[in-house]
Scaffold this active site. Structure first.
Site, PDB file in Angstrom:
ATOM      1  N   ASP A 211       0.839  -1.174  -0.113  1.00 20.86           N
ATOM      2  CA  ASP A 211      -0.135   0.107   0.348  1.00 20.86           C
ATOM      3  C   ASP A 211       0.802   1.155   0.015  1.00 20.86           C
ATOM      4  O   ASP A 211       0.519   2.458   0.714  1.00 20.86           O
ATOM      5  CB  ASP A 211      -1.042   0.177   1.377  1.00 20.86           C
ATOM      6  N   HIS A 336      11.302 -26.867  -9.758  1.00 15.44           N
ATOM      7  CA  HIS A 336      11.549 -25.528 -10.263  1.00 15.44           C
ATOM      8  C   HIS A 336      10.317 -24.934 -10.138  1.00 15.44           C
ATOM      9  O   HIS A 336      10.680 -23.681  -9.592  1.00 15.44           O
ATOM     10  CB  HIS A 336      12.012 -25.748 -11.802  1.00 15.44           C
TER      11      HIS A 336
END
Length: 489
Positions: A211, A336
């Site tokens: 924010d 991965h």
């Protein structure tokens, strides 16, 4: 306005919203500035041709990015240059950033073809060119090359790449899934809620997941009298600083050239799964390869289809690991795709873990280069691999965090002494701290990968380096207005 508005898309370069999947050919022209004033004029001309994020463009598409060195070569003042992020200022090839990224041994910048801090291999400007076929892109490249001499730039290197209809990379796996979608863009309209991220996670000058406005380079308002740039987004204060936002609607582009040794990869998984009778087991070999990746070759995630490839799930991306695969029995913890995006696993609860993981997302824009091998199990001299490109507003918190804390972390998810089996820093030697004893000098390191299972796990030993870094750098991908400002210096 804190949110990305539709009218802003005309100021955002097209590669931010589109991977140009409809344009099968790509070229990445790496340029050096030879004469600043001419290069600024050239930049002004090319800016009028840059593709934006407003909508799909069927013809050749162009985008432009610059290194910190390139901005200085164009004449950007030192005060403004100092407001960019530290990773961008330093560049990818410094010793500090190499330690973060695990670029050692063969992957060390001293061995790179481009992108090092040596002037002869340093890149100033990256011109990205996309077209529907080879004839069109060749014509576009020839047209651009004809402009370079008078344009104050020289071609250092051009890398070409393509996109296959099946979107498979050279190891044989579908690529491009698992992407975040940015609020305020078309991809966000179709994406699962868990994959939608704030505009400030990708674009500078917008509110990020904390924010706060994503940190953005600033230029003194006195240096932008026209003005071409806007004041920065300021929260909870009525006072506007006397600076203009050079980064707004821009982003940072990470570029790494990753060579893939396809024959070595296929040979390794074949040998690791050879039967007790010495016979090859292609089914077991393909399963182990899928365990390394975390998806089957056609894209189905192991977390949703652990036993066999499922074409219906080839693009599936709305899933987590915590509830269905917490222990990695379906998709190994060190696979991965699980390391690259742990989703809902690393945290006290699912929602918190997902929110944390989404603060480290990157938007990938890579393409394969080099011809596919006629037989992936037979070595040939052709250079092939992946031109990895990604976009993020915070190189340190996003790309570098993923590389250091997830991909190369030996204790990721409770593992011990393992890294990503595909792109991790699999260094083959380790040096003893006791250099005075010759017997304790460099020794071979056993790189391992664990396939979790119940009741017994499997450990694959002596992994090879299947991917080698051949070059890389950090780039600033400016907005259209920022490009015009740079051209007007």
């Amino acid at each position: 306005m804190a949110d990305l508005q539709p009218e802003e898309l005309k100021d955002v370069q097209g590669i931010v919203v589109s991977g140009y999947g409809h344009l099968h050919c790509a070229a990445y022209m790496m340029l050096q500035v030879t004469e600043a004033s001419a290069a600024r004029r050239w930049l002004g001309n090319i800016t009028d041709q840059v593709t934006t994020s407003e909508g799909k463009q069927d013809g050749p598409s162009f985008n432009v990015a610059l290194t910190h060195r390139g901005l200085a070569q164009l004449g950007l003042d030192g005060e403004t240059l100092a407001t960019f992020s530290r990773p961008f200022i330093e560049g990818m090839a410094t010793e500090h950033r190499s330690r973060i990224l695990g670029d050692a041994e063969e992957n060390a910048p001293a061995n790179w073809n481009w992108g090092s801090n040596e002037p002869a291999r340093a890149v100033d400007i990256l011109l990205l060119v996309f077209a529907e076929d080879e004839a069109t892109i060749d014509a576009a490249l020839a047209e651009k090359r004809a402009e370079f001499a008078a344009g104050g730039v020289a071609e250092l290197l051009t890398l070409t790449a393509g996109r296959q209809d099946d979107s498979h990379e050279h190891f044989g796996f579908a690529d491009g899934m698992g992407q975040p979608a940015m609020e305020g863009t078309r991809p966000a309209e179709k994406a699962a809620a868990r994959n939608v991220i704030k505009a400030g996670e990708l674009l500078l000058g917008y509110i990020n997941d904390y924010d706060k406005p994503a940190d953005s380079p600033m230029v003194s308002a006195a240096r932008d009298p026209k003005p071409l740039l806007r004041p920065p987004l300021v929260i909870d204060t009525g006072a506007q600083p006397a600076v203009h936002d050079l980064g707004r609607n821009g982003t940072y582009l990470v570029f790494r050239q990753l060579a893939q040794n396809v024959a070595l990869f296929r040979h390794f998984v074949d040998e690791a799964t050879r039967g007790l009778n010495g016979q090859l087991d292609r089914g077991a070999s393909d399963r182990l390869a899928a365990k390394f990746v975390g998806r089957w070759q056609n894209g189905a995630p192991l977390a949703m289809s652990p036993d066999a490839d499922d074409p219906a799930l080839s693009a599936a991306d709305d899933f987590g690991y915590r509830d269905s695969d917490a222990f990695g029995f379906k998709c190994p913890i060190g696979a991965h795709v699980r390391r690259s995006n742990p989703r809902d696993t690393l945290g006290p609860d699912g929602p918190t873990a997902l929110k944390t993981a989404n603060r480290h997302r990157i938007l990938r824009r890579g393409r394969s280069y080099g011809h596919r091998p006629a037989d992936p199990r037979v070595a040939d001299p052709i250079d092939r691999g992946l031109l990895f490109l990604c976009l993020n507003s915070d190189i340190e918190r996003q790309f570098e965090f993923v590389q250091q804390t997830w991909v190369n972390n030996p204790v990721f998810g409770g593992l011990n002494g393992e890294v990503d089996p595909l792109v991790g820093n699999i260094n083959k030697t380790e040096t003893s701290a006791n250099q005075g004893n010759a017997s304790n000098g460099d020794r071979q390191r056993d790189a391992v990968f664990t396939v979790q299972a119940d009741p017994l796990r499997t450990r694959v030993h002596n992994l090879e380096r299947f991917v080698t870094v051949k070059g890389g750098d950090y780039f600033f991908l400016p907005s259209i207005q920022a490009l015009r400002f740079l051209a007007s210096l």
